[in-house]
Structure formats: C-alpha cells, structure tokens
Design an enzyme around this catalytic site. Structure first.
Site, PDB file in Angstrom:
ATOM      1  CE  LYS A  95      -6.062   0.340   2.341  1.00 29.53           C
ATOM      2  NZ  LYS A  95      -4.846   0.885   1.679  1.00 29.53           N
ATOM      3  CB  SER A 149      -2.765   1.412   4.775  1.00 31.87           C
ATOM      4  OG  SER A 149      -2.914   1.641   3.385  1.00 31.87           O
ATOM      5  CB  SER A 208      -0.591   0.655   1.212  1.00 34.05           C
ATOM      6  OG  SER A 208      -0.090   1.664   2.049  1.00 34.05           O
TER       7      SER A 208
END
Length: 476
Positions: A89, A164, A188
C-alpha cells in the site's frame, strides 16, 4: 512456489520458497509483472512500480539457489518468502518509491527508507513489485485521489475496490501479486478484501508495528490502527503475520493446534438495525446462512445465534472515540471522566434516565456524547466474555457487495460493520465466499477474542476449502 489449477496469469504461489523447485524466480517475477501490465491499464491499482529492481533481485535469488545449499531447510527458515512477489500500500514507506497517501502536496515525497513491516518482508526474501493506490489520507473507502486517480474493481470496472487499501485488494484480486501489506483503522483491510474476493486479516491490536506509514495514528487512535496481511490464499496469512509481527508474534498462539470441532461458534446476521447503515443484502445473508449450515452439518458444531444490542451503535462508538485527541495529538481524558470531574463515576444510561425525570445536573448533548464511549467498554466486555479463548463470531463484512463508483457518498457509514472491531481491538479475518448472481465477491468476517488470531486463521483455511476461496476474475 507451486502452480495451482488456474491459468498462467493466475499462477498460485503459496508460502514455500523456491528452494529445490524447477521454476526460476525470474520466471515467477516476470509472470507477475506481465499480469500487472495486462490488468493495470483497466484497474489502476499499482501506481508506481519497481519492475527493473524486482527483476534484478529475482536474478540474485536464482544465483543464490544455483550455488547449491546442503541445508535447504535452514535456507527456507531464514528466507520464508524467498523470491515471492509482494505489493505494498502506497502509504507505507518503500525505499525509492512515492509515499504520498494520495495527497497532492506530497506528490514529490519519495521514501528514503522502508516501513518496519516492509523491511521485515524484504529480509524474509520477498520481492516488492510496486506500491498500490489508496483513498486520500486513508479517510474513505473508495480508493480515488488527485495524485493517482481512481482504482476500479477487477470483477466489475464500474464498481469500487474499497478502501483505503483498495489498490492492494484490487491487484491481489486481479492476480497481479501474491500477497500484500495493508492498514486498517475502520475496515481498510477487510472492506477491500471483501470487495475483491480475497483474504484480509486485522490482527489483535498492538501485535504488528505501524511504524513507517503516512498518515500514522496519534493519541487514542494508535489503539485502533492495525497493519496486516492481505492475500488470495488463506494459508499465506499465518506466515505473513509471523514475519510482519516479528517479536510481537509471541503475544499470539499461532503454534497451538486448532480443532474447529471444539470451537464455540456464534452468528450475528446484522447489526440490529442501525439507522445509519444499509440493511444487509439478501445474497450476503444467504451466504452467511450457508456457512452456518455447513458448520453444523459438516463440522458437527452447534452455531449459536446471538443478538448483541450495542452493535447497532457501531458508527456512533467509532466516530466519537476517533475524535478523542488533544491539540497536539495527545490523548485526553474521556468525556465520562470529565463529567465526573474526578468525583463519583458517571453512568451515562443512569444519567439519561435522570435527565428524562429532570433530575440530572448534566445536559442532554453531554450525556449523548458520553454514551458511545460507555457502550464501547461494555460492548468489549460482552464480546470478550462471550468469545473467551475458544469462540468465533460470524458477522457480515459489509452490508452490501461492492457498490458502483461514487455510491458510497450516499451510504457513508456502512463501514461501521468493520470499524467496530478496531475500537474493540479484536482480531478479525475477512474470508471470501464465492460470487453473487452478478459475479461480485461475497464474504464474511470471523472474529475472535484478543490474541486468538490463530482461531480466525484456522477458520479462514476451513472456509476456503468449503466455499472455494478466491475466484479469478473472468473465470465464472
């Protein structure tokens, strides 16, 4: 590394290294780079790659293995992920790559070091292929920002991949990576895992370090943020967790053998009817009930249906506790402490009754502010007592399947189904359960008591065998 029954672009690499295997590391890495190049123009999941460096590192692995080693077991113990491709990420520092978190003002920020978990995976032999998209500052569950643009769900490009950690879930669901690193402060990891048909694990709070990511948590929020593994195959979760946690793994019980026949199973099909959250979709309910039926008929356990009333206040609890911070980011006393002013403890529910009778010295807004934090403590106690050290709760990952782009703006609080477990600090694994009638992933959360991650991981492996696990987009 070993191949599964899926086509070449969906090659299966599980948690064994390349020792003694005919396939070369360069072949594996080239295959995944090729897959990313094939799908990324459509899904926009990998926002910055390091393909040249990855191929060089793969060549080094091949050279290492060509030298020959008398003790391959020792080599495998030292490098459990030797030559295994991984994606990260973008909010985590990966040396030489951007670390913007989708914030335009950080578009020139390049990491000069690695986040702790990234460093540990690299030390274990993993080869990072690139970084993946997220929502701006990780504050939304649609992965779109003004630095990298919008990421699309691999099962339907008109739908969101979640957030996210949406780019991470997306590239894994599209078979462009073996495993990935995500972070989770309100779902997330688990929401993108659900929307993209993969496994995602939110560990017990405090087990895996959060160092080296932007933005990082401050104040009370540090107790809610978790870093965890995301992958297509359940068996990869535990070794990933071991490497990412490092010495923190000693807090868990991963070496304990789990007999699911001896586990106490509980089921809750919805949150009880929160006015802020969408009703649970019919096909998600049906998948949930199939899990319960399978456990009872095939595993021989009795699944107890429970109704935990405070779960309907999940959004209020999460939002209030997330707002507790001082001007410098430090934790401040709870509202309950402030109302008591160092005197007798204030019991919000009792104060509410007193207020209704005109007997409370406090105003209704103040009492209302206290109630969510009070509920959080009592809810955690209730769940911890229910689950104990041998219990698992089955709970929806999200009330609906992956929605179309921009739709979350009309249903902004649906993340409450995952967020509540950040507040409670419990370990949770999101498990895929096949596809719905529209070809979109279904799934379920499996929740355990603190430091009982081994139970949720064992359940994930069982459900994968029972319901098929990840399904390559386009196969059905």
């Amino acid at each position: 590394a070993r191949h599964g029954r899926t086509p070449a672009p969906c090659i299966r690499l599980v948690t064994v290294n390349l020792c003694g295997v005919a396939v070369k590391c360069t072949d594996v890495v080239e295959t995944y780079i090729g897959r990313i190049k094939e799908v990324n123009p459509l899904i926009n999941a990998v926002v910055k790659d390091r393909f040249e460096e990855a191929l060089q590192e793969a060549q080094q692995v091949d050279e290492l293995l060509s030298e020959g080693h008398d003790d391959e077991e020792l080599l495998q113990e030292k490098f459990p992920f030797l030559g295994v491709p991984v994606t990260i990420k973008e909010t985590f520092a990966l040396h030489g790559l951007p670390n913007t978190a989708g914030l335009v003002n950080r578009h020139n920020v390049i990491s000069t070091s690695d986040a702790m978990v990234v460093s540990r995976l690299k030390q274990a032999g993993a080869i990072p292929l690139g970084v993946t998209n997220c929502s701006e500052l990780c504050m939304w569950y649609e992965s779109s920002n003004n630095v990298y643009g919008r990421t699309n769900n691999p099962y339907d490009l008109q739908r969101i991949p979640g957030g996210s950690s949406g780019g991470e879930g997306c590239i894994l669901g599209a078979a462009g990576s073996v495993m990935g690193v995500g972070s989770d402060i309100g779902g997330s990891i688990r929401i993108p895992a659900f929307f993209n048909g993969i496994f995602g694990h939110k560990p017990t709070t405090g087990v895996v370090p959060n160092d080296g990511q932007f933005p990082n948590a401050v104040g009370l929020r540090t107790e809610f943020l978790c870093t965890g593994p995301m992958c297509r195959y359940a068996e990869d979760l535990e070794p990933m967790l071991r490497v990412m946690a490092g010495s923190g793994i000693g807090k868990l019980k991963l070496d304990e053998k789990v007999l699911l026949e001896k586990v106490k199973f509980y089921s809750m099909e919805h949150d009880g009817g929160s006015v802020f959250v969408s009703p649970v979709n019919k096909e998600i309910l049906e998948a949930h009930r199939k899990v319960v039926e399978h456990l009872e008929t095939q595993l021989g356990v009795q699944v107890q249906h429970v109704a935990i009333r405070k779960m309907k206040y999940a959004f209020q609890i999460w939002s209030v506790l997330m707002s507790y911070k001082g001007s410098g980011g430090e934790e401040i006393p709870s509202f309950t402490d402030l109302l008591g002013d160092h005197g007798k403890p204030v019991w919000p529910s009792w104060e509410l009754m007193k207020w209704m009778l005109g007997k409370s010295p406090h105003t209704l807004p103040a009492i209302g502010k206290v109630l969510p934090s009070y509920f959080a403590g009592s809810l955690r106690t209730e769940l911890v007592n229910l689950l104990g050290s041998d219990g698992l709760l089955l709970y929806p990952s999200h009330p609906i399947v992956a929605p179309k782009h921009h739709s979350p703006l009309g249903m902004p609080f649906n993340f409450a189904y995952t967020a509540i477990f950040n507040i409670l600090g419990l370990p949770v694994t999101q498990c895929p359960l096949g596809l719905n009638s529209e070809g979109l992933p279904l799934g379920i959360q499996v929740v355990a008591g603190p430091h009982n991650d081994h139970l949720t991981l064992a359940a994930a492996g069982y459900l994968e065998k029972a319901f098929g696990g990840w399904i390559c987009p386009g196969e059905s």
